[in-house]
Design a protein around this motif. Sequence first.
Motif, PDB file in Angstrom:
ATOM      1  N   PHE A  51       0.827  -1.195   0.000  1.00  0.00           N
ATOM      2  CA  PHE A  51       0.000   0.000   0.000  1.00  0.00           C
ATOM      3  C   PHE A  51       0.870   1.256   0.000  1.00  0.00           C
ATOM      4  O   PHE A  51       0.601   2.212  -0.733  1.00  0.00           O
ATOM      5  CB  PHE A  51      -0.919   0.019   1.227  1.00  0.00           C
ATOM      6  CG  PHE A  51      -2.156  -0.822   1.082  1.00  0.00           C
ATOM      7  CD1 PHE A  51      -2.797  -0.951  -0.127  1.00  0.00           C
ATOM      8  CD2 PHE A  51      -2.694  -1.473   2.188  1.00  0.00           C
ATOM      9  CE1 PHE A  51      -3.944  -1.723  -0.256  1.00  0.00           C
ATOM     10  CE2 PHE A  51      -3.848  -2.244   2.073  1.00  0.00           C
ATOM     11  CZ  PHE A  51      -4.462  -2.372   0.853  1.00  0.00           C
ATOM     12  N   GLU A  52       1.928   1.252   0.831  1.00  0.00           N
ATOM     13  CA  GLU A  52       2.800   2.421   0.891  1.00  0.00           C
ATOM     14  C   GLU A  52       3.719   2.487  -0.321  1.00  0.00           C
ATOM     15  O   GLU A  52       3.815   3.524  -0.987  1.00  0.00           O
ATOM     16  CB  GLU A  52       3.640   2.406   2.164  1.00  0.00           C
ATOM     17  CG  GLU A  52       4.568   3.609   2.243  1.00  0.00           C
ATOM     18  CD  GLU A  52       5.466   3.573   3.467  1.00  0.00           C
ATOM     19  OE1 GLU A  52       6.189   4.559   3.675  1.00  0.00           O
ATOM     20  OE2 GLU A  52       5.448   2.578   4.209  1.00  0.00           O
ATOM     21  N   LEU A 100       1.475  12.687  -1.069  1.00  0.00           N
ATOM     22  CA  LEU A 100       2.284  11.751  -0.302  1.00  0.00           C
ATOM     23  C   LEU A 100       2.342  12.163   1.164  1.00  0.00           C
ATOM     24  O   LEU A 100       2.257  11.315   2.069  1.00  0.00           O
ATOM     25  CB  LEU A 100       3.702  11.678  -0.886  1.00  0.00           C
ATOM     26  CG  LEU A 100       3.812  11.093  -2.298  1.00  0.00           C
ATOM     27  CD1 LEU A 100       5.246  11.220  -2.802  1.00  0.00           C
ATOM     28  CD2 LEU A 100       3.373   9.647  -2.329  1.00  0.00           C
ATOM     29  N   TYR A 118      -3.200   5.521   2.566  1.00  0.00           N
ATOM     30  CA  TYR A 118      -2.473   5.765   1.326  1.00  0.00           C
ATOM     31  C   TYR A 118      -3.356   5.821   0.093  1.00  0.00           C
ATOM     32  O   TYR A 118      -3.063   6.564  -0.844  1.00  0.00           O
ATOM     33  CB  TYR A 118      -1.402   4.679   1.141  1.00  0.00           C
ATOM     34  CG  TYR A 118      -0.396   4.660   2.271  1.00  0.00           C
ATOM     35  CD1 TYR A 118       0.138   5.835   2.778  1.00  0.00           C
ATOM     36  CD2 TYR A 118      -0.003   3.460   2.852  1.00  0.00           C
ATOM     37  CE1 TYR A 118       1.047   5.829   3.821  1.00  0.00           C
ATOM     38  CE2 TYR A 118       0.904   3.438   3.898  1.00  0.00           C
ATOM     39  CZ  TYR A 118       1.424   4.619   4.376  1.00  0.00           C
ATOM     40  OH  TYR A 118       2.322   4.604   5.415  1.00  0.00           O
ATOM     41  N   TRP A 119      -4.475   5.050   0.106  1.00  0.00           N
ATOM     42  CA  TRP A 119      -5.257   4.978  -1.118  1.00  0.00           C
ATOM     43  C   TRP A 119      -6.619   5.658  -1.022  1.00  0.00           C
ATOM     44  O   TRP A 119      -7.190   6.016  -2.060  1.00  0.00           O
ATOM     45  CB  TRP A 119      -5.401   3.512  -1.535  1.00  0.00           C
ATOM     46  CG  TRP A 119      -4.068   3.020  -2.005  1.00  0.00           C
ATOM     47  CD1 TRP A 119      -3.151   2.303  -1.298  1.00  0.00           C
ATOM     48  CD2 TRP A 119      -3.474   3.284  -3.270  1.00  0.00           C
ATOM     49  NE1 TRP A 119      -2.018   2.100  -2.043  1.00  0.00           N
ATOM     50  CE2 TRP A 119      -2.189   2.686  -3.257  1.00  0.00           C
ATOM     51  CE3 TRP A 119      -3.890   3.968  -4.409  1.00  0.00           C
ATOM     52  CZ2 TRP A 119      -1.324   2.756  -4.356  1.00  0.00           C
ATOM     53  CZ3 TRP A 119      -3.035   4.018  -5.501  1.00  0.00           C
ATOM     54  CH2 TRP A 119      -1.777   3.424  -5.472  1.00  0.00           C
ATOM     55  N   GLY A 162      -0.916  11.203   2.949  1.00  0.00           N
ATOM     56  CA  GLY A 162      -1.022   9.777   3.222  1.00  0.00           C
ATOM     57  C   GLY A 162      -0.166   9.343   4.400  1.00  0.00           C
ATOM     58  O   GLY A 162      -0.613   8.564   5.260  1.00  0.00           O
ATOM     59  N   GLY A 206      -4.101   9.507   0.521  1.00  0.00           N
ATOM     60  CA  GLY A 206      -2.873   9.952  -0.119  1.00  0.00           C
ATOM     61  C   GLY A 206      -2.950  10.040  -1.631  1.00  0.00           C
ATOM     62  O   GLY A 206      -2.655  11.102  -2.218  1.00  0.00           O
ATOM     63  N   PHE A 207      -3.333   8.952  -2.301  1.00  0.00           N
ATOM     64  CA  PHE A 207      -3.320   8.970  -3.761  1.00  0.00           C
ATOM     65  C   PHE A 207      -4.351   9.925  -4.355  1.00  0.00           C
ATOM     66  O   PHE A 207      -4.026  10.656  -5.302  1.00  0.00           O
ATOM     67  CB  PHE A 207      -3.513   7.559  -4.324  1.00  0.00           C
ATOM     68  CG  PHE A 207      -3.368   7.507  -5.816  1.00  0.00           C
ATOM     69  CD1 PHE A 207      -2.121   7.598  -6.411  1.00  0.00           C
ATOM     70  CD2 PHE A 207      -4.483   7.378  -6.635  1.00  0.00           C
ATOM     71  CE1 PHE A 207      -1.978   7.567  -7.794  1.00  0.00           C
ATOM     72  CE2 PHE A 207      -4.356   7.353  -8.008  1.00  0.00           C
ATOM     73  CZ  PHE A 207      -3.097   7.445  -8.595  1.00  0.00           C
ATOM     74  N   CYS A 243       2.855   7.165  -8.086  1.00  0.00           N
ATOM     75  CA  CYS A 243       3.120   8.582  -8.351  1.00  0.00           C
ATOM     76  C   CYS A 243       4.155   8.773  -9.451  1.00  0.00           C
ATOM     77  O   CYS A 243       4.223   9.843 -10.064  1.00  0.00           O
ATOM     78  CB  CYS A 243       3.561   9.286  -7.069  1.00  0.00           C
ATOM     79  SG  CYS A 243       2.194   9.528  -5.893  1.00  0.00           S
ATOM     80  N   LEU A 279       2.050   3.309  -3.516  1.00  0.00           N
ATOM     81  CA  LEU A 279       1.656   4.718  -3.582  1.00  0.00           C
ATOM     82  C   LEU A 279       2.791   5.539  -4.182  1.00  0.00           C
ATOM     83  O   LEU A 279       2.590   6.332  -5.105  1.00  0.00           O
ATOM     84  CB  LEU A 279       1.308   5.237  -2.181  1.00  0.00           C
ATOM     85  CG  LEU A 279       1.130   6.757  -2.066  1.00  0.00           C
ATOM     86  CD1 LEU A 279      -0.084   7.226  -2.863  1.00  0.00           C
ATOM     87  CD2 LEU A 279       0.981   7.176  -0.601  1.00  0.00           C
ATOM     88  N   THR A 334      -3.434   1.246   6.796  1.00  0.00           N
ATOM     89  CA  THR A 334      -2.551   1.801   5.774  1.00  0.00           C
ATOM     90  C   THR A 334      -3.263   1.903   4.428  1.00  0.00           C
ATOM     91  O   THR A 334      -3.016   2.843   3.661  1.00  0.00           O
ATOM     92  CB  THR A 334      -1.270   0.959   5.620  1.00  0.00           C
ATOM     93  OG1 THR A 334      -1.619  -0.411   5.406  1.00  0.00           O
ATOM     94  CG2 THR A 334      -0.390   1.058   6.845  1.00  0.00           C
TER      95      THR A 334
END
Length: 462
Positions: free
Chosen positions: A266-267, A441, A415-416, A444, A419-420, A274, A270, A411
């Motif tokens: 997941f991290e 980033l 992140y999703w 997230g 973050g994304f 990007c 991400l 997470t």
Amino acid sequence: MMLESAQNLPQTERAAPWRGELKALLSVGAPMALTQLIQFSVNTIDVLMIGRLGAAPLAAASLGLVLYYVAFLAGFGPAMAVSPLVSQALGADRDNVGDVRRSVRMGLWAIALIFAPALILFLCTEAIVRALGQPPALAALAAPYVLALAPGLPFMLAVLMLRNVLAAVDRTRAPLVVIILTTALNGFLNYLLIYGNWGFPRLELVGAGIASSVSHAVGFLLLVGYMRVERESRRLSVFADALRPDWERLKEIFRLGWPIGVTTAFEAMLFNACVFLMGRIGVAEVAAYQVAINVAALGFMLPFGLSMAGAVRVGLAAGARDAARARRAAVLTIGLCAGAIMIVAIPCLLAPHFVAGLYLEPDEPDNARVLALAASFLPVAAAFALFDAVQVAANQCLRGLKDVRMPMLLTGISYWAIGFPVAAYFGLATPLGAVGVWWGLLAGLASAAALLGARLYLLLRT
């Protein structure tokens, strides 16, 4: 969590528990942090030396590494699952070498089983990169580079697993020496194979991949040799009956490992996704992103190594059913990780142009835009460094408790779901452009630090 009283603590920890835990954590963590930093420098050396070839090879390497790390993350979970199994077994009974042997043997089996489908993915690199909308020229450069990296993947995962096993018996200096030797070997092979020095063929990206694979294989063989002759490691006999299956332990490794792998994916994905956002903006943005993300990842290695030591210390305390010692180990791990990442974050904040100039020739006119973009990314990378350190420390401590499924969910949300979308919106739909991707980033990582920290607090508060 059902932890009870302390068992068989060293005298220093009984007399001064915080100072004793700090000393124990640093004894394991400092060599592990240095080892992780130096091991990561294998990739850093590749990026630095590939960068001398120009922006296009650097961008192609960045795209190829996205797919390579998909396979790495598939094996990372099972490799890391061995650590809590070993540390909790030894925490409960220091002489329980049979259980340790089962975990290590099946950990190696898991890595071998994962490599076969990974190889299929590597063979499809060019088609996948082109399908993701990247320029055909970059896809053609990325494919042979990934294939050259492929043979080193199982050795890299096995080295990571064996390092954590050695940490559980307080043998962390030998892996540090091994990584120093193999990093030097990688740099030397890069010099020969990327540029064609000393009569060797000029292989450029393929040469970098071959050098990395050879260095990972040599590192594994050196660690195996060490563990067969060093007294405490030999006592574990982890390579005995290597071909004998243990389906129950293999199942347990995958049961613990797949949430760890997904959590890490997941991290990591991400950051890798990007790359493709940057690719939609421009080639210079991809190359600059690769520079800045490499700097951020380099800084991350110190807290990552310390956090793995924290997972071992928390796991030993959990195996001994000592709640207070587990809390001390977790608190100290988070504090040390936050302090360690500042070593890289502060130069990125104060001197971003100097840091970016280490990766590309500043005097080359073609590199001017890439350098300027990278310098604009680095202060934001420095800002999220603290959150990155806290989240990895909390996550690793949770793994030491064998708590892996809830962190996976947290997470994923961070992140999703946060973050994304923020990165995509600010990067593609606002004037911030490429810098906006970095703000996503940051969002997230800040979310992950808060949620994982809260989860760890809830498990250890009683």
